[in-house]
Design a protein around this motif. Structure first.
Motif, PDB file in Angstrom:
ATOM      1  N   GLN A  65     -17.782 -15.863  -3.408  1.00  0.00           N
ATOM      2  CA  GLN A  65     -17.520 -15.367  -4.761  1.00  0.00           C
ATOM      3  C   GLN A  65     -18.074 -13.958  -4.951  1.00  0.00           C
ATOM      4  N   ASP A  66     -19.293 -13.734  -4.511  1.00  0.00           N
ATOM      5  CA  ASP A  66     -19.924 -12.418  -4.677  1.00  0.00           C
ATOM      6  C   ASP A  66     -19.221 -11.371  -3.825  1.00  0.00           C
ATOM      7  N   SER A  67     -18.830 -11.764  -2.619  1.00  0.00           N
ATOM      8  CA  SER A  67     -18.132 -10.829  -1.740  1.00  0.00           C
ATOM      9  C   SER A  67     -16.792 -10.411  -2.337  1.00  0.00           C
ATOM     10  N   ALA A  68     -16.125 -11.343  -3.004  1.00  0.00           N
ATOM     11  CA  ALA A  68     -14.831 -11.039  -3.619  1.00  0.00           C
ATOM     12  C   ALA A  68     -14.988 -10.028  -4.747  1.00  0.00           C
ATOM     13  N   VAL A  69     -16.016 -10.203  -5.580  1.00  0.00           N
ATOM     14  CA  VAL A  69     -16.251  -9.266  -6.680  1.00  0.00           C
ATOM     15  C   VAL A  69     -16.606  -7.889  -6.141  1.00  0.00           C
ATOM     16  N   LYS A  70     -17.428  -7.861  -5.096  1.00  0.00           N
ATOM     17  CA  LYS A  70     -17.803  -6.585  -4.473  1.00  0.00           C
ATOM     18  C   LYS A  70     -16.563  -5.881  -3.911  1.00  0.00           C
ATOM     19  N   ALA A  71     -15.683  -6.640  -3.260  1.00  0.00           N
ATOM     20  CA  ALA A  71     -14.455  -6.062  -2.711  1.00  0.00           C
ATOM     21  C   ALA A  71     -13.562  -5.527  -3.828  1.00  0.00           C
ATOM     22  N   LEU A  72     -13.498  -6.258  -4.948  1.00  0.00           N
ATOM     23  CA  LEU A  72     -12.715  -5.795  -6.091  1.00  0.00           C
ATOM     24  C   LEU A  72     -13.214  -4.436  -6.566  1.00  0.00           C
ATOM     25  N   GLN A  73     -14.522  -4.285  -6.679  1.00  0.00           N
ATOM     26  CA  GLN A  73     -15.089  -3.009  -7.130  1.00  0.00           C
ATOM     27  C   GLN A  73     -14.762  -1.886  -6.154  1.00  0.00           C
ATOM     28  N   GLU A  74     -14.803  -2.179  -4.866  1.00  0.00           N
ATOM     29  CA  GLU A  74     -14.494  -1.156  -3.866  1.00  0.00           C
ATOM     30  C   GLU A  74     -13.018  -0.785  -3.900  1.00  0.00           C
ATOM     31  N   ILE A  75     -12.163  -1.776  -4.090  1.00  0.00           N
ATOM     32  CA  ILE A  75     -10.727  -1.486  -4.221  1.00  0.00           C
ATOM     33  C   ILE A  75     -10.481  -0.612  -5.448  1.00  0.00           C
ATOM     34  N   ALA A  76     -11.124  -0.965  -6.557  1.00  0.00           N
ATOM     35  CA  ALA A  76     -10.967  -0.176  -7.780  1.00  0.00           C
ATOM     36  C   ALA A  76     -11.415   1.264  -7.568  1.00  0.00           C
ATOM     37  N   GLU A  77     -12.531   1.440  -6.891  1.00  0.00           N
ATOM     38  CA  GLU A  77     -13.042   2.787  -6.649  1.00  0.00           C
ATOM     39  C   GLU A  77     -12.058   3.601  -5.818  1.00  0.00           C
ATOM     40  N   LYS A  78     -11.379   2.966  -4.887  1.00  0.00           N
ATOM     41  CA  LYS A  78     -10.417   3.677  -4.034  1.00  0.00           C
ATOM     42  C   LYS A  78      -9.159   4.102  -4.799  1.00  0.00           C
ATOM     43  N   THR A  79      -8.974   3.557  -5.995  1.00  0.00           N
ATOM     44  CA  THR A  79      -7.810   3.960  -6.795  1.00  0.00           C
ATOM     45  C   THR A  79      -8.138   5.111  -7.747  1.00  0.00           C
ATOM     46  N   ARG A  80      -9.379   5.568  -7.721  1.00  0.00           N
ATOM     47  CA  ARG A  80      -9.766   6.636  -8.641  1.00  0.00           C
ATOM     48  C   ARG A  80      -8.898   7.874  -8.410  1.00  0.00           C
ATOM     49  N   GLY A  81      -8.393   8.422  -9.483  1.00  0.00           N
ATOM     50  CA  GLY A  81      -7.500   9.576  -9.400  1.00  0.00           C
ATOM     51  C   GLY A  81      -6.034   9.197  -9.292  1.00  0.00           C
ATOM     52  N   SER A  82      -5.745   7.900  -9.181  1.00  0.00           N
ATOM     53  CA  SER A  82      -4.356   7.422  -9.091  1.00  0.00           C
ATOM     54  C   SER A  82      -3.962   6.720 -10.374  1.00  0.00           C
ATOM     55  N   LEU A  83      -2.742   6.977 -10.855  1.00  0.00           N
ATOM     56  CA  LEU A  83      -2.242   6.326 -12.063  1.00  0.00           C
ATOM     57  C   LEU A  83      -1.403   5.090 -11.746  1.00  0.00           C
ATOM     58  N   MET A  84      -1.294   4.753 -10.468  1.00  0.00           N
ATOM     59  CA  MET A  84      -0.594   3.528 -10.107  1.00  0.00           C
ATOM     60  C   MET A  84      -1.394   2.320 -10.606  1.00  0.00           C
ATOM     61  N   VAL A  85      -0.710   1.355 -11.206  1.00  0.00           N
ATOM     62  CA  VAL A  85      -1.341   0.124 -11.663  1.00  0.00           C
ATOM     63  C   VAL A  85      -1.275  -0.885 -10.519  1.00  0.00           C
ATOM     64  N   VAL A  86      -2.448  -1.440 -10.169  1.00  0.00           N
ATOM     65  CA  VAL A  86      -2.548  -2.362  -9.036  1.00  0.00           C
ATOM     66  C   VAL A  86      -3.063  -3.706  -9.530  1.00  0.00           C
ATOM     67  N   MET A  87      -2.476  -4.800  -9.029  1.00  0.00           N
ATOM     68  CA  MET A  87      -2.896  -6.152  -9.397  1.00  0.00           C
ATOM     69  C   MET A  87      -3.295  -6.927  -8.152  1.00  0.00           C
ATOM     70  N   VAL A  88      -4.556  -7.383  -8.090  1.00  0.00           N
ATOM     71  CA  VAL A  88      -5.064  -8.138  -6.948  1.00  0.00           C
ATOM     72  C   VAL A  88      -5.691  -9.442  -7.442  1.00  0.00           C
ATOM     73  N   ASN A  93     -16.356 -16.672 -10.984  1.00  0.00           N
ATOM     74  CA  ASN A  93     -17.237 -17.681 -11.559  1.00  0.00           C
ATOM     75  C   ASN A  93     -17.670 -17.207 -12.948  1.00  0.00           C
ATOM     76  N   VAL A  94     -17.251 -17.938 -13.957  1.00  0.00           N
ATOM     77  CA  VAL A  94     -17.573 -17.582 -15.340  1.00  0.00           C
ATOM     78  C   VAL A  94     -18.302 -18.769 -15.977  1.00  0.00           C
ATOM     79  N   LYS A  95     -19.597 -18.610 -16.170  1.00  0.00           N
ATOM     80  CA  LYS A  95     -20.426 -19.628 -16.809  1.00  0.00           C
ATOM     81  C   LYS A  95     -20.306 -20.993 -16.115  1.00  0.00           C
ATOM     82  N   GLY A  96     -20.299 -20.943 -14.772  1.00  0.00           N
ATOM     83  CA  GLY A  96     -20.318 -22.185 -14.021  1.00  0.00           C
ATOM     84  C   GLY A  96     -18.962 -22.796 -13.743  1.00  0.00           C
TER      85      GLY A  96
END
Length: 643
Positions: A65-88, A93-96
């Motif tokens: 779960q933690d690795s997935a969130v970390k990967a999401l943040q890294e993917i988001a950072e790689k889109t900086r400067g791009s106006l393409m909308v990406v869905m992954v 885990n939300v409140k258990g």
């Protein structure tokens, strides 16, 4: 969105490894770069693509779960400067409780997280073992990277510069339920629907999956983009094929090959403005008024300029390019026409159809329809009064075809030469017969209609009209001449389709003698034959040399009426459709003719006789089309002049 209202969407199935978030993250980023190079504006990846869909009980491991969130943040950072909308996709885990989510990313930021609504727990699916449905969320947002991000199944993403450009997301099973969330999303304003999915393969499932996407895009009047996991998923009990699908308003636009051991991407340009125009014409579309149930999430506009459209532009939009579909279209149109005329004959009690037969396409189709109607009514074809009326422009070819066709189908042949009657009428009104103007032409057309009407009165008959929809669009008919009849069987049939209908009839229902006549009629140049022929007796007055080709005018008609396209867009589409055949200058000239005539000739359509609608367009004032007869075309012609 480009200046003509198209957006380029894509569905991607990257190479992946189950549980390896870093590997999957890198493949996703590679696909994002690839999509950016193709000027894609919206890119959707499969369900749970960061972790893989088949992690099973490992979803409960916090390290995943933690690795997935970390990967999401890294993917988001790689889109900086791009106006393409990406869905992954990833598990959160939300409140258990674990939720199956699609993250929407643009320009380095996670804009929102859409949680899956329907969690399957049947057959091979045991997703309910790990995930909760969106209705169990107890918070409207969660924090990722120190920022609050909206989460739920009530998110509608809307362009900050254009309220009409909105999209929504439903996830896999959401599409397969009786009432998919996408229906409500579309009513709330989503013109694009994205579906991150992980749909395993079974015999016959791909066809059903495709039909679901097609039909839902039609119900939503939307572009529907579906991305599914590929063969990198676990094969413990299932195999995934990476089936990506794009549909637009019920039409399959693109789909991927399945079972490929590589990263795959399909893309297509969706006509957003066209969809919105069509929605506006549907009075029941917004009956649900569901906008209030959604939170609006803004995304940035992405203005693009493209030289070519990644989209099929059919040269003949009324004629299916696939032979089997075209044959079915021809059979069905003939059946609609035949049924309409049968009912009219039965209800009126006028069992002697009267029809003028010139040897041209339109009157030939009308005669064939009449013969079929009489056959189904159990009445002899000999009760049909088929009249050929040679005039000043009649050629031997069309005359002989008309006579042989009438005899061949068994109708009663009447030949009435109109030359003397027209000469007398010229004398009565003081017109010089050597002046071949509109009066010269229309006198002949009205004389023919008078003959048909009076014969119908004399024999308790019904005049069957021959004019088609393409002629009505251009007003290429004589008011109170061939414009008028008692039932217009061809009124909904475009000129480009008529040849194919006659060819289908020749190949499937006609005998050998009739078949030969029909094939020659199909090859005859289109002409009203109102002006004298050449010295050698061939047709001199050719309609398409005067107006432009009917294939161009039918193309214009389809996009103007069906999709509400403005002149610049129609020209842009025509340039691509007719590339290598007609120049931009030719198309622009014919488009001007179309608009001028379409506006100025509305008065002929305002009093159109009854006739059956057969396709997506009708110009009947009692059906699809209502327009003032004195409407000004200035706005449209001005745009053409500026081009």
């Amino acid at each position: 969105m480009d200046r003509y209202g198209f957006v380029r969407v894509a569905a991607a199935s990257p190479e992946m490894r189950v549980g390896d978030c870093d590997f999957n993250k890198d493949r996703i980023i590679e696909m994002i770069r690839r999509a950016e190079a193709q000027q894609i504006e919206f890119l959707v990846f499969p369900e749970l693509c960061i972790t893989g869909y088949t992690c099973a009980d490992i979803f409960r491991q916090t390290i995943l779960q933690d690795s997935a969130v970390k990967a999401l943040q890294e993917i988001a950072e790689k889109t900086r400067g791009s106006l393409m909308v990406v869905m992954v996709g990833l598990p959160l885990n939300v409140k258990g409780r674990l939720y199956n989510c699609a993250a929407v990313i643009q320009d380095g930021a996670v804009l929102g997280l859409v949680a899956k609504t329907y969690i399957p727990g049947y057959n091979e699916f045991v997703e309910h073992r790990w995930f909760s449905g969106a209705e169990e969320l107890e918070t409207p947002d969660i924090h990722i990277g120190g920022k609050a991000v909206p989460i739920g199944n009530d998110l509608l993403f809307v362009c900050e510069d254009n309220d009409n450009l909105g999209f929504g997301i439903e996830i896999c099973e959401d599409l397969w339920v009786p009432v998919p969330p996408s229906g409500y999303l579309a009513q709330a304003g989503a013109v694009l629907i994205f579906n991150p999915s992980a749909s395993n393969e079974r015999v016959g499932k791909a066809a059903y999956r495709t039909s679901l996407v097609e039909s839902q895009s039609a119900r939503c009047v939307a572009g529907y983009v579906y991305a599914s996991s590929n063969i990198g998923e676990s094969t413990t009990d299932l195999v995934f094929g990476g089936h990506n699908i794009i549909a637009e308003n019920g039409i399959l636009a693109a789909q991927s090959e399945r079972f490929l051991d590589s990263s795959e991407l399909i893309s297509y340009d969706i006509d957003v403005i066209g969809l919105l125009s069509y929605r506006a014409s549907l009075g029941t579309y917004r009956a649900g008024r569901n906008a209030s149930r959604y939170r609006r999430i803004a995304f940035k506009a992405n203005p693009v300029r493209r030289d070519t459209l990644q989209r099929r532009i059919e040269r003949h939009p009324f004629v299916p390019s696939d032979r089997s579909q075209r044959d079915e279209r021809c059979r069905e149109v003939l059946s609609i026409q035949t049924s309409g005329l049968m009912t009219r004959i039965r209800r009126t009690g006028l069992s002697r159809p009267v029809i003028g037969v010139s040897g041209g396409l339109d009157s030939t189709l009308a005669l064939i329809v009449t013969v079929r109607a009489m056959q189904r009514l159990g009445l002899p074809a000999s009760q049909i009064i088929a009249v050929t009326m040679p005039g000043f422009g009649t050629t031997g070819r069309t005359y002989n075809n008309a006579v042989q066709l009438i005899k061949g189908v068994g109708a009663e042949l009447r030949e009435i030469n109109i030359r003397e009657a027209c000469l007398q009428h010229f004398k009565d009104i003081g017109h010089d017969p050597d002046i071949h103007d509109t009066t010269y032409e229309n006198v002949q057309a009205r004389e023919r209609t008078q003959i048909l009407m009076d014969l119908a009165n004399k024999h308790n008959g019904l005049v069957v009209g021959t004019g088609d929809m393409s002629e009505l669009a251009l007003g290429w008919c004589t008011y109170n001449g061939d414009h008028m009849c008692m039932y217009a069987v061809n009124a909904g049939v475009p000129k480009t389709l008529i040849r194919y209908i006659l060819q289908w009839y020749a190949e499937n229902e006609a005998d050998e003698a009739i078949r030969g006549i029909l094939l020659d009629i199909i090859d005859t140049p289109i002409s009203p034959e109102l002006l004298p022929p050449s010295g050698s007796g061939t047709i001199e007055q050719k309609t398409e040399e005067l107006l432009g080709p009917y294939e161009a005018h039918d193309f214009f008609l389809y996009h103007v009426v069906r999709w509400g396209a403005p002149p610049a867009k129609v020209l842009r589409l025509a340039e691509q459709a007719f590339s290598g055949t007609y120049s931009r200058e030719q198309l622009l000239a014919w488009l001007k003719v179309f608009y001028k005539r379409f506006f100025s000739q509305q008065f002929k359509r305002s009093c159109l006789p009854d006739g059956p609608k057969v396709g997506s367009i009708s110009l009947s004032p009692r059906g699809d089309w209502r327009m003032p007869s004195d409407m000004s075309p200035t706005l449209w012609l001005k745009e053409l002049e500026e081009l």
